[in-house]
Write a protein that holds these residues in place. Structure first.
Motif, PDB file in Angstrom:
ATOM      1  N   ALA A  56      12.329   1.515   1.521  1.00 33.67           N
ATOM      2  CA  ALA A  56      12.538   0.785   2.764  1.00 33.67           C
ATOM      3  C   ALA A  56      11.563   1.313   3.805  1.00 33.67           C
ATOM      4  O   ALA A  56      11.070   2.450   3.677  1.00 33.67           O
ATOM      5  N   LEU A  69      14.090 -13.590  -0.616  1.00 30.13           N
ATOM      6  CA  LEU A  69      15.086 -13.531   0.449  1.00 30.13           C
ATOM      7  C   LEU A  69      16.417 -14.047  -0.095  1.00 30.13           C
ATOM      8  O   LEU A  69      16.461 -15.120  -0.703  1.00 30.13           O
ATOM      9  N   ARG A  72      12.929   1.940  -5.102  1.00 28.10           N
ATOM     10  CA  ARG A  72      12.792   1.117  -3.917  1.00 28.10           C
ATOM     11  C   ARG A  72      12.411   1.984  -2.726  1.00 28.10           C
ATOM     12  O   ARG A  72      12.736   3.171  -2.670  1.00 28.10           O
ATOM     13  N   GLN A 132       8.982  -7.505  -2.778  1.00 33.84           N
ATOM     14  CA  GLN A 132       9.863  -7.396  -1.608  1.00 33.84           C
ATOM     15  C   GLN A 132      11.204  -8.067  -1.887  1.00 33.84           C
ATOM     16  O   GLN A 132      11.255  -9.210  -2.361  1.00 33.84           O
ATOM     17  N   VAL A 133      12.268  -7.350  -1.563  1.00 40.49           N
ATOM     18  CA  VAL A 133      13.621  -7.910  -1.592  1.00 40.49           C
ATOM     19  C   VAL A 133      14.184  -7.797  -0.185  1.00 40.49           C
ATOM     20  O   VAL A 133      14.237  -6.703   0.391  1.00 40.49           O
ATOM     21  N   THR A 134      14.578  -8.930   0.378  1.00 39.15           N
ATOM     22  CA  THR A 134      15.143  -8.965   1.720  1.00 39.15           C
ATOM     23  C   THR A 134      16.526  -9.588   1.656  1.00 39.15           C
ATOM     24  O   THR A 134      16.677 -10.708   1.153  1.00 39.15           O
ATOM     25  N   VAL A 135      17.516  -8.855   2.144  1.00 38.03           N
ATOM     26  CA  VAL A 135      18.897  -9.345   2.161  1.00 38.03           C
ATOM     27  C   VAL A 135      19.278  -9.569   3.618  1.00 38.03           C
ATOM     28  O   VAL A 135      19.427  -8.620   4.394  1.00 38.03           O
ATOM     29  N   SER A 136      19.417 -10.836   3.991  1.00 35.10           N
ATOM     30  CA  SER A 136      19.657 -11.170   5.388  1.00 35.10           C
ATOM     31  C   SER A 136      20.244 -12.564   5.488  1.00 35.10           C
ATOM     32  O   SER A 136      20.026 -13.415   4.633  1.00 35.10           O
ATOM     33  N   PRO A 162      22.603  -5.890   3.075  1.00 37.66           N
ATOM     34  CA  PRO A 162      21.385  -5.730   3.893  1.00 37.66           C
ATOM     35  C   PRO A 162      20.681  -4.403   3.645  1.00 37.66           C
ATOM     36  O   PRO A 162      19.442  -4.345   3.693  1.00 37.66           O
ATOM     37  N   GLU A 163      21.426  -3.369   3.348  1.00 38.59           N
ATOM     38  CA  GLU A 163      20.808  -2.061   3.101  1.00 38.59           C
ATOM     39  C   GLU A 163      20.064  -1.990   1.765  1.00 38.59           C
ATOM     40  O   GLU A 163      19.396  -0.989   1.485  1.00 38.59           O
ATOM     41  N   ASP A 164      20.149  -3.020   0.964  1.00 40.00           N
ATOM     42  CA  ASP A 164      19.352  -3.096  -0.261  1.00 40.00           C
ATOM     43  C   ASP A 164      17.938  -3.609   0.019  1.00 40.00           C
ATOM     44  O   ASP A 164      17.088  -3.626  -0.877  1.00 40.00           O
ATOM     45  N   THR A 165      17.688  -4.031   1.251  1.00 38.03           N
ATOM     46  CA  THR A 165      16.371  -4.532   1.618  1.00 38.03           C
ATOM     47  C   THR A 165      15.318  -3.438   1.462  1.00 38.03           C
ATOM     48  O   THR A 165      15.460  -2.345   2.010  1.00 38.03           O
TER      49      THR A 165
END
Length: 116
Positions: free
Chosen positions: A40, A11, A38, A111-115, A87-90
């Motif tokens: 989503a 994260l 990736r 998992q990669v979460t951008v938030s 965020p769209e890289d999540t």
């Protein structure tokens, strides 16, 4: 056969950075390119970046200028440095090996979460 093991997801806040690693083993002399894809939720798996044996690289338009793929042959490891994350890289990021016979090998994903 080629085995791939990813690490480094997590994260991160928008604007932050992460580095993904992919350790590969097995029949590595038959590999023509290594890459990162990736996926989503609800979307198809898309190419993010690719590096060929000669060192040429290929990037998807959304990540150009922000992501860098590299390879350490001594460590049998491929990296994806991700900067200015959005965020769209999540997504779940998958390591990929493309053989000389165009067979695809995949890692288990990270998992990669951008938030915030």
């Amino acid at each position: 056969q080629v085995q791939l093991v990813e690490s480094g997801g997590g994260l991160v806040q928008p604007g932050g950075s992460l580095r993904l690693s992919c350790a590969f083993s097995g029949s590595i002399f038959g590999i023509r390119a290594m890459g990162w894809y990736r996926q989503a939720p609800g979307k198809q798996r898309d190419l993010v970046a690719q590096i060929f044996n000669g060192g040429n690289t290929n990037y998807a338009d959304p990540v150009k200028g922000r992501f860098t793929i590299s390879r350490d042959n001594a460590k049998n490891t491929v990296y994806l440095q991700m900067n200015s994350l959005k965020p769209e890289d999540t997504a779940v990021y998958y390591c990929n090996a493309l053989s000389n016979y165009y067979t695809n090998y995949w890692g288990q994903g990270t998992q990669v979460t951008v938030s915030l």
